[in-house]
Design a protein around this motif. Structure first.
Motif, PDB file in Angstrom:
ATOM      1  N   GLY A  13     -16.622  90.669  27.950  1.00  0.00           N
ATOM      2  CA  GLY A  13     -16.485  91.109  29.324  1.00  0.00           C
ATOM      3  C   GLY A  13     -15.471  90.297  30.118  1.00  0.00           C
ATOM      4  N   GLY A  14     -14.641  91.000  30.870  1.00  0.00           N
ATOM      5  CA  GLY A  14     -13.615  90.371  31.699  1.00  0.00           C
ATOM      6  C   GLY A  14     -12.223  90.776  31.289  1.00  0.00           C
ATOM      7  N   ASN A  41     -21.341  88.584  37.000  1.00  0.00           N
ATOM      8  CA  ASN A  41     -20.762  89.880  37.323  1.00  0.00           C
ATOM      9  C   ASN A  41     -20.429  90.671  36.067  1.00  0.00           C
ATOM     10  N   ALA A  42     -19.850  89.982  35.073  1.00  0.00           N
ATOM     11  CA  ALA A  42     -19.514  90.660  33.821  1.00  0.00           C
ATOM     12  C   ALA A  42     -20.772  91.142  33.116  1.00  0.00           C
ATOM     13  N   ILE A  65     -24.475  95.696  31.427  1.00  0.00           N
ATOM     14  CA  ILE A  65     -25.802  96.302  31.512  1.00  0.00           C
ATOM     15  C   ILE A  65     -25.704  97.701  32.111  1.00  0.00           C
ATOM     16  N   GLN A  66     -24.972  97.823  33.210  1.00  0.00           N
ATOM     17  CA  GLN A  66     -24.832  99.123  33.860  1.00  0.00           C
ATOM     18  C   GLN A  66     -24.068 100.110  32.989  1.00  0.00           C
ATOM     19  N   ASN A  94     -20.766  89.213  25.999  1.00  0.00           N
ATOM     20  CA  ASN A  94     -20.197  87.871  26.104  1.00  0.00           C
ATOM     21  C   ASN A  94     -19.213  87.883  27.258  1.00  0.00           C
ATOM     22  N   ALA A  95     -19.328  86.959  28.194  1.00  0.00           N
ATOM     23  CA  ALA A  95     -18.554  87.012  29.437  1.00  0.00           C
ATOM     24  C   ALA A  95     -17.529  85.891  29.522  1.00  0.00           C
TER      25      ALA A  95
END
Length: 458
Positions: free
Chosen positions: A59-60, A172-173, A178-179, A311-312
């Motif tokens: 994520g990101g 946030n990530a 999740i969403q 993983n963020a």
């Protein structure tokens, strides 16, 4: 509210039928009653392949340049800032923070022409996780709708989401993933099961105490052990039909064992362990990616067919105010644990004979600009994005597609999100058999048939 309780004995010392039904009715990620398991046993079985997909979502927006396309033979900013490392595939190099993965390149396929056009976090995350705009929900939920919400042999959920703890901006990530993994119009029964203690499945479970989080495994396992001893002592298991017995086993057997990492050899746990890496921005924690990947392997063994691992931290702008890391520092922080955890995962699958049955997909919402900004970071860039695959019984040990010399655009036919979605579905299903399955909605099948899988893999 569903409860795990010690069975109540009548005057003869036997458990009452009502309390046995309470055991049989326990919910776990869509598992409700034993008859539900019986219904699942006949759902789409003819078209389901005995395979699983693990989607590792970075994520990101991970840089395609510093991960799997270092481009060091070209001049200019489209070269990796962390250098490169030679792999065991002749002429192929990975980013300089991946020496472990470089030894597994023969088990991997690297796509260097992965392309879309959305460079906004909030819309690109669900776009990639849903396989394009064809579905309103995540790919895992589509899989659950086509296969059934639970594995008909073990009863465990067919789709799961393993997230990392919240920390600072990394939260946030996590929320986006999740969403983006939710079932959308498919409905709540097809939502991914979250072993970390969120979601409707977990909220409906208690163990004579508030359930807290499944990370509190000590209380969970103690409660399960008490119930197992009481039921075994009563002899109540005798006479259970197949599916009531299976429901019992899910709660007191496979479910508990799946989430209990202490069942693993400590030497193997050490191979996965990434807790020595500190990750975060202004707030820091030990990296949990190793335990997440180990849990993913255990879920694969238990019958979960689609697992997303979140993983963020890959949003490496190097912007002011300590909001984002630079590419160099960010790759040192996140590249190391990724290299160790995924290397351990691939070696573990290979040793267990599970590599051909498990497809690993590594991607994020987009890539990063070929231009390095004034702070030493790269900005959002969807025109070339990170995509690597491993295992699944597909054609590995190759590079698919080419990037332009500046690492900014595909130089060959683009591989799109829809092609990735179709690749996943062709791995998990015999699509030809699925096509004639009357229970499979055409709204889900049409996009799979309309978009070709990545042909080089088949």
């Amino acid at each position: 509210m569903l409860d795990i309780i010690a069975p109540v004995r009548n005057a003869a010392g036997a458990c009452s039928r009502r309390d046995l039904l309470r055991v049989g009715a326990l919910g776990l990620g869509g598992l409700t009653l034993p008859w539900w398991l019986q219904a699942q046993a006949s759902a789409a079985e003819g078209s389901v392949r005995p395979k699983s997909v693990v989607l590792l979502f970075l994520g990101g927006g991970p840089s395609h340049i510093e991960t799997f396309n270092p481009n060091m033979d070209q001049p200019g900013p489209g070269r990796s800032l962390t250098g490169d490392v030679k792999t065991n595939l002749p002429g192929v190099a990975f980013g300089g923070t991946f020496p472990g993965l470089a030894k597994h390149a023969d088990k991997m396929a690297i796509v260097r022409s992965f392309h879309h056009t959305d460079s906004n976090h909030s819309t690109a995350v669900p776009y990639v996780l849903s396989g394009g705009k064809s579905f309103s929900g995540g790919i895992g939920s589509v899989y659950a709708r086509l296969r059934g919400t639970n594995d008909p042999r073990s009863g465990l959920p067919t789709t799961s989401l393993i997230t990392a703890p919240d920390v600072g901006r990394f939260a946030n990530a996590r929320k986006r993933v999740i969403q983006g993994s939710q079932p959308g119009d498919l409905g709540a029964p097809y939502a991914p099961f979250q072993p970390d203690g969120e979601g409707p499945a977990i909220s409906n479970m208690t163990l004579n105490m508030p359930h807290g989080r499944l990370d509190d495994r000590r209380n969970l396992l103690a409660g399960l052990d008490r119930l197992r001893r009481d039921v075994d002592a009563s002899g109540a298991k005798e006479g259970f039909d197949r599916f009531r017995q299976q429901a019992y086993d899910v709660i007191l057997g496979s479910a508990a064992k799946t989430f209990d990492l202490s069942q693993e050899d400590p030497r193997l746990v050490a191979q996965y362990d990434t807790s020595m890496f500190r990750v975060g921005e202004s707030e820091f924690r030990s990296c949990s990616l190793g335990s997440q990947m180990l849990m993913a392997r255990r879920l694969v063994e238990a019958g979960c067919g689609f697992i997303t691992v979140q993983n963020a931290g890959w949003d490496m702008h190097a912007s002011s105010g300590n909001n984002n890391m630079s590419l160099a520092s960010g790759m040192r922080m996140l590249g190391g644990p990724l290299d160790k955890a995924v290397s351990a995962f691939l070696a573990d699958l290979d040793q267990r004979g599970l590599l051909d049955q498990t497809l690993l997909v590594i991607t994020g919402e987009f890539g990063r600009t070929p231009r390095v900004n004034k702070n030493g970071g790269r900005d959002h860039w969807a025109n070339l994005s990170t995509l690597a695959l491993a295992g699944g019984g597909l054609q590995m040990g190759q590079v698919i597609g080419q990037s332009a010399p500046q690492n900014d655009l595909p130089a060959s036919e683009p591989i799109r999100v829809e092609n990735l979605m179709s690749t996943v579905m062709h791995t998990l299903f015999d699509v030809g058999k699925l096509r004639v399955d009357r229970t499979a909605p055409r709204t889900l099948l049409d996009p799979i048939e309309r978009h070709a899988p990545i042909t080089e893999l088949f």
